[in-house]
Design an enzyme around this catalytic site. Structure first.
Site, PDB file in Angstrom:
ATOM      1  N   HIS A   1      -8.209   9.338  -8.038  1.00  0.00           N
ATOM      2  CA  HIS A   1      -8.534  10.734  -7.681  1.00  0.00           C
ATOM      3  C   HIS A   1      -8.435  11.698  -8.866  1.00  0.00           C
ATOM      4  O   HIS A   1      -8.881  12.851  -8.760  1.00  0.00           O
ATOM      5  CB  HIS A   1      -7.615  11.248  -6.570  1.00  0.00           C
ATOM      6  CG  HIS A   1      -7.761  10.526  -5.265  1.00  0.00           C
ATOM      7  ND1 HIS A   1      -8.969  10.389  -4.627  1.00  0.00           N
ATOM      8  CD2 HIS A   1      -6.840   9.888  -4.489  1.00  0.00           C
ATOM      9  CE1 HIS A   1      -8.783   9.700  -3.499  1.00  0.00           C
ATOM     10  NE2 HIS A   1      -7.511   9.380  -3.401  1.00  0.00           N
TER      11      HIS A   1
ATOM     12  N   ASP B   1     -10.172   1.199  -1.771  1.00  0.00           N
ATOM     13  CA  ASP B   1      -9.151   2.077  -1.212  1.00  0.00           C
ATOM     14  C   ASP B   1      -9.722   2.812   0.010  1.00  0.00           C
ATOM     15  O   ASP B   1     -10.925   3.063   0.080  1.00  0.00           O
ATOM     16  CB  ASP B   1      -8.760   3.082  -2.304  1.00  0.00           C
ATOM     17  CG  ASP B   1      -7.483   3.854  -2.015  1.00  0.00           C
ATOM     18  OD1 ASP B   1      -6.443   3.510  -2.602  1.00  0.00           O
ATOM     19  OD2 ASP B   1      -7.537   4.821  -1.219  1.00  0.00           O
TER      20      ASP B   1
ATOM     21  N   HIS C   1      -9.424   5.813   0.667  1.00  0.00           N
ATOM     22  CA  HIS C   1      -9.886   7.140   0.239  1.00  0.00           C
ATOM     23  C   HIS C   1     -11.038   7.005  -0.758  1.00  0.00           C
ATOM     24  O   HIS C   1     -11.059   6.070  -1.564  1.00  0.00           O
ATOM     25  CB  HIS C   1      -8.730   7.912  -0.416  1.00  0.00           C
ATOM     26  CG  HIS C   1      -7.552   8.112   0.483  1.00  0.00           C
ATOM     27  ND1 HIS C   1      -6.453   7.260   0.464  1.00  0.00           N
ATOM     28  CD2 HIS C   1      -7.301   9.047   1.442  1.00  0.00           C
ATOM     29  CE1 HIS C   1      -5.573   7.681   1.374  1.00  0.00           C
ATOM     30  NE2 HIS C   1      -6.071   8.749   1.982  1.00  0.00           N
TER      31      HIS C   1
ATOM     32  N   ASP D   1      -4.480   0.813   1.558  1.00  0.00           N
ATOM     33  CA  ASP D   1      -4.311   1.794   2.630  1.00  0.00           C
ATOM     34  C   ASP D   1      -5.419   1.771   3.685  1.00  0.00           C
ATOM     35  O   ASP D   1      -5.381   2.545   4.636  1.00  0.00           O
ATOM     36  CB  ASP D   1      -4.116   3.213   2.066  1.00  0.00           C
ATOM     37  CG  ASP D   1      -5.052   3.545   0.923  1.00  0.00           C
ATOM     38  OD1 ASP D   1      -5.977   2.756   0.656  1.00  0.00           O
ATOM     39  OD2 ASP D   1      -4.850   4.600   0.292  1.00  0.00           O
TER      40      ASP D   1
HETATM   41 ZN   LIG Z   1      -5.901   5.789  -0.922  1.00  0.00          ZN
END
Ligand SMILES: [Zn+2]
Ligand SMILES: [Zn+2]
Length: 390
Positions: A129, A164, A166, A253
């Protein structure tokens, strides 16, 4: 083909990337995680050391690095550049700790480019990120983006695969306009989850359209949607893009037990995905493959097994029938204390992680495959246009 055992990128600095005891991205994950990799025979190690400022400047604004250094000396400064109370708080030594994660992925990429090893895995990496001039979502410096930048300096084409839960927004943003970097991110849709981006129409900057690929999935998508979507898209894109090296991010995750997101993926599917990445690396990229960890907040039941699957794939080793009994015993008490009990007896999960398979889950899985089909069609058409422009 390089036959050396994969490189495990982990050392004393890895556990210094620590936002404090209440933060979900906890260095506690390294205890059960690394000890499981050791039980699987991981001995070939590289201890991460901080990347140099001029290396960080390949992907970050020097003024941002200065801000991180200031927080590193004085964590109580006013919030700025995404650092402060909340997701990415300041801590003493945060520059050195963060630069070491970046340095770990960078040196691992260099070992791969030299041909010392074919595969390397940094479990503490995958800080996808981080943006050019700001921290975001627990990520200070973008180690996958930096490793990609290193390979680009040698003129190599890089395929980045982000598993991931995200969206891999930082890596996508940093390499947005580079047609020599294809990023493929599969994640829970930005309408339901941080960082709120990663939609199919994010295709890359002018001159790079079709090299940025996003598969946003509905909440409750499980292994029956997630894995078929990857199996549909990844081989076709690798065939088309012809990477020289693959970088992958294996955040754990997306798992059904993860407390921060809403997908229902299993370690079984994560293992299959890791083996698919390995296969593509050998088919298209001379075996060159750098894997990183990522998110993952069930640190006893899920993260160690997700890492183990990456390691087993990179070692071309079969999945053992059971997790080691002494490993389970060693971490049982901690797992209990943090409400993540019992320690799992097998590397693979039961179907749907043992959860009931509801109509809503089935609908989400079916939709994942449709999204993958639609995205692939649009991306291949964009790549056709990109090729025609040259
Ligand atoms: Zn994540
Ligand atoms: Zn391999």
């Amino acid at each position: 083909m390089t036959t050396a055992a994969p490189l495990l990128v982990f050392g004393p600095r890895s556990t210094t990337y620590d936002f404090g005891p209440a933060h979900p991205l906890t260095p506690r994950r390294f205890g059960p995680g690394i000890s499981l990799l050791e039980a699987l025979g991981a001995v070939n190690r590289l201890a991460p050391e901080p990347a140099a400022d001029e290396e960080l400047a390949w992907v970050h604004e020097p003024s941002y690095v200065d801000v991180v250094k200031a927080f590193s000396r004085d964590p109580f400064g006013p919030p700025r550049a995404g650092i402060g109370p909340g997701d990415t708080p300041a801590f003493p030594g945060m520059h050195e700790a963060s630069a070491a994660v970046a340095g770990g992925s960078l040196r691992a990429m260099e070992a791969i480019l030299r041909g010392d090893v074919a595969h390397a895995f940094q479990p503490g990496g995958g800080l996808h990120h981080a943006m050019p001039a700001r921290a975001s979502g627990f990520c200070v410096y973008d180690d996958p983006a930096l490793a990609i930048a290193r390979a680009r300096r040698d003129g190599l084409r890089v395929l980045y695969i982000d598993l991931d839960v995200h969206h891999g927004d930082g890596v996508q943003a940093i390499h947005w306009s580079d047609p020599g970097v294809m990023t493929v991110s599969i994640h829970e849709t930005g309408t339901a989850l941080f960082p709120g981006t990663g939609f199919p129409d994010e295709l890359g900057g002018p001159g790079a359209l079709g090299t940025k690929v996003n598969l946003p999935l509905d909440p409750w998508t499980g292994e029956r949607g997630w894995l078929p979507a990857l199996e549909l898209v990844l081989p076709a894109l690798a065939e088309r893009f012809r990477p020289d090296v693959i970088v992958s991010q294996h955040g754990a995750d997306a798992h059904a037990f993860d407390p921060l997101a809403h997908l229902n993926v299993t370690t079984t599917a994560m293992g299959r995905a890791a083996r698919l990445v390995d296969e593509l690396a050998h088919r298209h990229a001379g075996g060159r493959w750098l894997a990183t960890g990522g998110g993952g907040y069930d640190v006893y039941r899920v993260v160690p097994r997700a890492w183990a699957h990456v390691w087993l794939a990179a070692s071309h080793a079969p999945v053992p029938d059971a997790t080691p009994e002494d490993w389970r015993q060693r971490w049982a008490e901690d797992a209990e204390r943090y409400g993540q009990s019992p320690m799992p007896a097998a590397f693979d999960d039961p179907p749907n992680a043992g959860l009931p398979y509801r109509a809503a889950d089935e609908a989400a899985d079916a939709r994942a495959v449709r999204i993958a089909e639609q995205v692939l069609e649009v991306v291949l058409r964009s790549l056709d246009d990109l090729g025609a422009q040259r």
